[in-house]
Design an enzyme around this catalytic site. Structure first.
Site, PDB file in Angstrom:
ATOM      1  CD  GLU A  92      -2.697 -10.248  -9.172  1.00 26.15           C
ATOM      2  OE1 GLU A  92      -3.638 -10.875  -9.689  1.00 26.15           O
ATOM      3  OE2 GLU A  92      -2.426 -10.302  -7.947  1.00 26.15           O
ATOM      4  CG  ASP A 191      -4.676   5.821   3.366  1.00 28.30           C
ATOM      5  OD1 ASP A 191      -5.608   6.642   3.509  1.00 28.30           O
ATOM      6  OD2 ASP A 191      -3.734   6.013   2.570  1.00 28.30           O
TER       7      ASP A 191
END
Length: 285
Positions: A92, A191
């Site tokens: 998406e 991260d």
């Protein structure tokens, strides 16, 4: 010019009519495209490296893990697969809003709730990736041992294979064994630089591109401080929910070391002096 394989990957997956394909800035690992269709907009990520297997499966796993916590929004996953030896992932597209004061408060609160999720051992149920490099997640009860064996040693080994020299590794490892905080494992993004935090059109924090594991939550804080882009002025919103351990500021460079080593192994010489400075900080004082 858009490669014909990209068109075929989209046609294979998205039944909506494609209006436009725009290349976006991506990481060092993948090419990323915004696919604008009549009804919806998607993100297409492709990877041409035959040496990096299962990178998108790992990303799907990490996004799914974060989604299940109900702390952060993550993009919905349409599909992942391989076409003509090209690995791809379709997600998406998240429409962007503005990062207001209330956005940052909500981000810090959600991060505290994410970090409060725990399990008995550090690690994860599978290895995954940090950028284009493997990230090892063997479950280990002791954090210092996990950080040394599953994070630092593999990065040092890869760097040494490129002829970088690190003279005080063992002294650093001794410092880690004696000085890491005795905290329980926390679920971390892994991260968390500013490019992996999006803001939705209704000003909700949204996380992408995780390298999840159960680790010291100070790892996420360290990465956030390494490259900037986060509002630390409202960090008390985090501390009110899940206060950090005493001395966490002293350990921030230690956990930045992992990410700087990753950058050294991916991008080269520009990060070598920073690695040495961090090692010296803990071994020469």
């Amino acid at each position: 010019m858009i490669d014909g394989n990209i068109i075929k990957i989209i046609q294979k997956t998205v039944t909506d009519k494609v209006v436009q394909i725009v290349q976006l800035s991506g990481g060092d690992t993948n090419s990323v495209y915004k696919v604008i269709c009549v009804k919806n907009t998607y993100v297409l990520k492709i990877n041409l490296s035959h040496s990096i297997k299962n990178v998108f499966q790992s990303e799907v796993d990490g996004l799914s893990t974060i989604t299940k916590t109900r702390t952060f929004i993550t993009p919905s996953i349409l599909t992942t697969g391989v076409y003509n030896k090209i690995s791809y992932l379709i997600l998406e597209y998240v429409e962007s809003g503005s990062k207001s004061h209330s956005f940052w408060i909500r981000f810090w609160q959600n991060l505290a709730k994410l970090h409060a999720i725990s399990q008995p051992k550090f690690g994860y149920h599978q290895d995954n990736f940090i950028g284009s490099l493997p990230q090892y997640n063997k479950p280990i009860s002791d954090w210092g041992t996990f950080y040394i064996t599953q994070r630092l040693q593999p990065q040092f080994t890869w760097a040494e294979s490129k002829r970088y020299i690190f003279r005080d590794k063992e002294k650093l490892f001794q410092w880690i064994e004696n000085n890491t905080a005795p905290e329980k494992p926390s679920l971390i993004h892994g991260d968390l630089w500013s490019g992996n935090l999006l803001v939705t059109s209704d000003a909700s924090p949204c996380l992408i591109d995780p390298a999840v594991c159960f680790a010291s939550r100070e790892m996420d804080i360290a990465m956030m401080k390494l490259f900037g882009g986060f509002d630390f002025s409202v960090m008390d919103s985090y501390e009110e929910i899940y206060p950090l351990a005493i001395g966490w500021e002293r350990r921030i460079p230690l956990y930045q070391l992992y990410y700087v080593l990753v950058h050294l192994n991916i991008f080269g010489d520009a990060y070598y002096n920073q690695v040495i400075e961090i090692i010296d900080y803990y071994t020469q004082s």
